[in-house]
Design an enzyme around this catalytic site. Structure first.
Site, PDB file in Angstrom:
ATOM      1  N   ARG A  35      35.170 -75.162   0.012  1.00  0.00           N
ATOM      2  CA  ARG A  35      35.838 -76.220   0.781  1.00  0.00           C
ATOM      3  C   ARG A  35      37.335 -76.201   0.534  1.00  0.00           C
ATOM      4  O   ARG A  35      38.122 -76.455   1.454  1.00  0.00           O
ATOM      5  CB  ARG A  35      35.246 -77.598   0.468  1.00  0.00           C
ATOM      6  CG  ARG A  35      35.693 -78.618   1.503  1.00  0.00           C
ATOM      7  CD  ARG A  35      34.642 -79.639   1.824  1.00  0.00           C
ATOM      8  NE  ARG A  35      33.449 -79.146   2.448  1.00  0.00           N
ATOM      9  CZ  ARG A  35      33.293 -78.960   3.755  1.00  0.00           C
ATOM     10  NH1 ARG A  35      34.280 -79.209   4.598  1.00  0.00           N
ATOM     11  NH2 ARG A  35      32.156 -78.533   4.250  1.00  0.00           N
ATOM     12  N   HIS A  38      38.534 -73.365   2.618  1.00  0.00           N
ATOM     13  CA  HIS A  38      38.459 -73.766   4.023  1.00  0.00           C
ATOM     14  C   HIS A  38      39.642 -74.656   4.405  1.00  0.00           C
ATOM     15  O   HIS A  38      40.196 -74.534   5.496  1.00  0.00           O
ATOM     16  CB  HIS A  38      37.130 -74.492   4.269  1.00  0.00           C
ATOM     17  CG  HIS A  38      36.999 -75.093   5.618  1.00  0.00           C
ATOM     18  ND1 HIS A  38      37.187 -76.437   5.862  1.00  0.00           N
ATOM     19  CD2 HIS A  38      36.689 -74.539   6.818  1.00  0.00           C
ATOM     20  CE1 HIS A  38      36.995 -76.676   7.142  1.00  0.00           C
ATOM     21  NE2 HIS A  38      36.698 -75.559   7.750  1.00  0.00           N
TER      22      HIS A  38
END
Length: 198
Positions: A35, A38
């Site tokens: 994450r 990302h």
């Protein structure tokens, strides 16, 4: 409550995993690493982040049991979804030997006491102040960014022995700090049905 993942996010994670093998990471570590990458499109975070699976497991449980979340700036708060957070920056004042960010951390600690999750993505002085308090945190996401004090404050966090997510370099910021906490928020608990990938 299951989270509906947009097709663009699904494709983004597919491409991330095609470029970087994260399968060797344990589950929560993998969730945080992916994450953060990302949110930043920076694959180098895979080698820059410092985190411990056992600490993440405990923090995940505390977070889902309702432990408060404290942030250093509203930009971090804006990035955290599915949970309200506490930010006292607007009430804080700078003074001799204390930045406004540091004062905000002190004010927040007076509100929440021990056991909170602290998410610091902007100000190294906020992280330094947290380390001066006897905050007994469930977790410190210490990812402040900058050329002055950021890497040093994160090194001090690691040396403190507190449960933490940090990184070695000067990079960081509100988006990646929020992403690290969101990874724990999005990761299912044993009471949840499996979430849609990612």
């Amino acid at each position: 409550m299951n989270r509906v993942v947009h097709p663009i996010e699904q494709e983004s994670f597919r491409r991330l995993r095609a470029r970087l093998d994260t399968s060797h990471f344990p589950p929560l570590t993998r969730a945080v690493v992916e994450r953060v990458i990302h949110s930043s499109a920076d694959l180098a975070y895979a080698d820059d982040l410092v985190l411990d699976e056992a600490e993440l497991v405990k923090a995940h449980a505390e977070l889902h049991a309702g432990a408060p979340v404290v942030v250093d700036v509203e930009m971090v708060a804006a990035g955290i979804t599915r949970r309200e957070s506490i930010c006292r920056l607007k009430d804080a004042r700078s003074g001799p030997g204390m930045t406004r960010s540091a004062h905000a951390i002190r004010l927040a600690y007076e509100d929440v006491g021990p056991g909170a999750l602290w998410v610091i993505g902007c100000a190294p002085t906020a992280l330094e102040e947290l380390l001066r308090l006897d905050a007994a945190p469930a977790l410190v996401v210490g990812l402040p960014v900058g050329f002055v004090g950021a890497a040093e404050s994160k090194a001090a966090l690691r040396e403190s022995g507190l449960p933490a997510v940090s990184n070695v370099s000067e990079k960081g910021g509100s988006a990646v700090a929020a992403a690290a906490l969101n990874a724990l928020l999005y990761h299912p608990t044993s009471n949840d049905s499996p979430e849609e990938t990612p």
